[in-house]
Design an enzyme around this catalytic site. Sequence first.
Site, mmCIF file in Angstrom:
data_model
loop_
_atom_site.group_PDB
_atom_site.id
_atom_site.type_symbol
_atom_site.label_atom_id
_atom_site.label_comp_id
_atom_site.label_asym_id
_atom_site.label_seq_id
_atom_site.Cartn_x
_atom_site.Cartn_y
_atom_site.Cartn_z
ATOM 1 N N GLU A 90 0.824 -1.197 0.000
ATOM 2 C CA GLU A 90 0.000 0.000 0.000
ATOM 3 C C GLU A 90 0.864 1.256 0.000
ATOM 4 O O GLU A 90 1.962 1.272 0.562
ATOM 5 C CB GLU A 90 -0.922 0.006 1.228
ATOM 6 C CG GLU A 90 -2.001 -1.051 1.111
ATOM 7 C CD GLU A 90 -2.921 -1.111 2.325
ATOM 8 O OE1 GLU A 90 -4.007 -1.670 2.188
ATOM 9 O OE2 GLU A 90 -2.560 -0.606 3.396
ATOM 10 N N CYS A 103 3.295 8.815 0.873
ATOM 11 C CA CYS A 103 3.809 7.941 1.918
ATOM 12 C C CYS A 103 4.008 6.571 1.278
ATOM 13 O O CYS A 103 3.052 5.941 0.841
ATOM 14 C CB CYS A 103 2.801 7.878 3.068
ATOM 15 S SG CYS A 103 3.268 6.695 4.348
ATOM 16 N N CYS A 110 6.710 -6.283 7.532
ATOM 17 C CA CYS A 110 7.762 -5.689 8.357
ATOM 18 C C CYS A 110 8.135 -6.684 9.437
ATOM 19 O O CYS A 110 7.284 -7.393 9.969
ATOM 20 C CB CYS A 110 7.261 -4.396 8.997
ATOM 21 S SG CYS A 110 8.550 -3.496 9.909
ATOM 22 N N CYS A 114 6.479 -3.932 16.039
ATOM 23 C CA CYS A 114 6.047 -2.905 16.990
ATOM 24 C C CYS A 114 4.596 -3.218 17.363
ATOM 25 O O CYS A 114 3.772 -3.497 16.493
ATOM 26 C CB CYS A 114 6.172 -1.511 16.372
ATOM 27 S SG CYS A 114 7.880 -1.128 15.937
ATOM 28 N N CYS A 117 1.401 -1.412 15.745
ATOM 29 C CA CYS A 117 1.407 -1.156 14.298
ATOM 30 C C CYS A 117 0.792 -2.329 13.532
ATOM 31 O O CYS A 117 1.144 -3.481 13.766
ATOM 32 C CB CYS A 117 2.839 -0.917 13.833
ATOM 33 S SG CYS A 117 2.990 -0.684 12.050
ATOM 34 N N CYS A 328 -1.115 6.606 9.722
ATOM 35 C CA CYS A 328 0.123 5.982 10.180
ATOM 36 C C CYS A 328 -0.159 4.666 10.878
ATOM 37 O O CYS A 328 -0.988 4.611 11.791
ATOM 38 C CB CYS A 328 0.834 6.882 11.190
ATOM 39 S SG CYS A 328 1.229 8.479 10.570
HETATM 40 N N1 SAH Z 1 9.508 1.419 10.131
HETATM 41 C C1 SAH Z 1 9.544 2.843 10.080
HETATM 42 C C2 SAH Z 1 8.532 3.476 9.135
HETATM 43 C C3 SAH Z 1 7.101 2.976 9.162
HETATM 44 S S1 SAH Z 1 5.986 3.524 10.358
HETATM 45 C C4 SAH Z 1 9.413 3.418 11.472
HETATM 46 O O1 SAH Z 1 9.220 2.647 12.387
HETATM 47 O O2 SAH Z 1 9.553 4.616 11.640
HETATM 48 C C5 SAH Z 1 5.697 5.233 10.200
HETATM 49 C C6 SAH Z 1 5.266 5.834 11.538
HETATM 50 O O3 SAH Z 1 3.929 5.432 11.931
HETATM 51 C C7 SAH Z 1 6.181 5.364 12.657
HETATM 52 O O4 SAH Z 1 6.526 6.426 13.481
HETATM 53 C C8 SAH Z 1 5.288 4.368 13.351
HETATM 54 O O5 SAH Z 1 5.707 4.089 14.627
HETATM 55 C C9 SAH Z 1 3.936 5.045 13.264
HETATM 56 N N2 SAH Z 1 2.820 4.158 13.623
HETATM 57 C C10 SAH Z 1 2.802 2.814 13.582
HETATM 58 N N3 SAH Z 1 1.622 2.335 14.021
HETATM 59 C C11 SAH Z 1 0.876 3.401 14.332
HETATM 60 C C12 SAH Z 1 -0.447 3.560 14.832
HETATM 61 N N4 SAH Z 1 -1.227 2.514 15.081
HETATM 62 N N5 SAH Z 1 -0.904 4.813 15.035
HETATM 63 C C13 SAH Z 1 -0.122 5.882 14.770
HETATM 64 N N6 SAH Z 1 1.132 5.801 14.293
HETATM 65 C C14 SAH Z 1 1.642 4.574 14.085
#
Ligand code: SAH
Length: 340
Positions: A90, A103, A110, A114, A117, A328
């Site tokens: 996506e 984006c 991944c 986390c 996420c 995000c």
């Molecule tokens: N792997 C990279 C880029 C992808 S995530 C990173 O970790 O930075 C892009 C951003 O979205 C990151 O800051 C991530 O932590 C955030 N993100 C992930 N899940 C989210 C959620 N459920 N709500 C808001 N932001 C989130």
Amino acid sequence: MRTLVGMTKLELEAVAVELGEPTYRGGQLAKWLYEKGARSFDDMSDLPKAFRAKLVEGFKVSALEYVTHREAPDGTTKFLYRAPDGREIESVWIPYPDRVTACISSQVGCAMKCTFCATGQLGFERNLTSGEIVDQVLAMQAQLGRRISNIVYMGMGEPLLNYDNVMASVRLLNKSVGIAMRQITISTVGIVPKIKQLAAEKLQLTLALSVHAPNDALRDQLVPVNTKFTLAELYDAVKEYEQITNRRVTLEYIMLKGVNDQPLHAAQLIKWSRGLHVHVNLIPFHPTGSDFDATSNAEIRKFARQMEDAGFPTAVRAERGLEIEAACGQLKRQLATQGS
Ligand code: SAH
């Protein structure tokens, strides 16, 4: 079949020569692909028919196939693309009055897991090629008929764990597509040796660090890779990045109700950030089917004020595309099954 999108001008020149054409035809190809947004050989009207016929036999133009898209009321649009191996990714188009941000994804899935996420819950499938990364930008531009001015590597995947392809895509987007280096942001979970490697390239792009927690015990839980690269090591890496590139790093901090959003957490984040010239970006949590809740806007503003008062410029990230699960952390390739 070889794919042209993703090739540098030099590589395109080699293709031209290989097909018995003068070198400059490679430059013409590069212009068509990256500047004029051609999506097929038929678009490339100033190339001789015979050359186009030879190209058709062994090459295709684009790396990704459009599958579907969904548009939110504010114009934010999420695209689903299919790679040649059938895997889907996506990408999100985020329009503003004066600019468009894309984006984009750097991996299929991944590996970072986390806990908040959606992409992390998918697991890791593979790295994207530089062509597949760049093609997200070209495909969205071609479909929506407007140029993208800003790129954020904040879609699916951890860009610094696909370093070579991501850097090849950055160079193509900058040199061939014409996107200013300063308008490109790479967001990382914090892969320390790769942050240092990136610093050594001395590029004017923006590095964003997903810090999300101000102490190791909490960060270990939210961002499991923290057990490998601790906050102390991250501090040194950010410092080094700043010193070598002279660029301010952005700290991304997701606001999870009752988990990392208390005044004590802000105080710890301030302590950790002392001596760094960072911007802080507070990210409202977006639902992903995990056990977290979002911090209220009032509490987010309070946290922001605490950071500001300590001297750290702090912004709250605008929520775009929530209605279409494009915000995000929400990218998980559900478009097709949602039937839209
Ligand atoms: N792997 C990279 C880029 C992808 S995530 C990173 O970790 O930075 C892009 C951003 O979205 C990151 O800051 C991530 O932590 C955030 N993100 C992930 N899940 C989210 C959620 N459920 N709500 C808001 N932001 C989130």
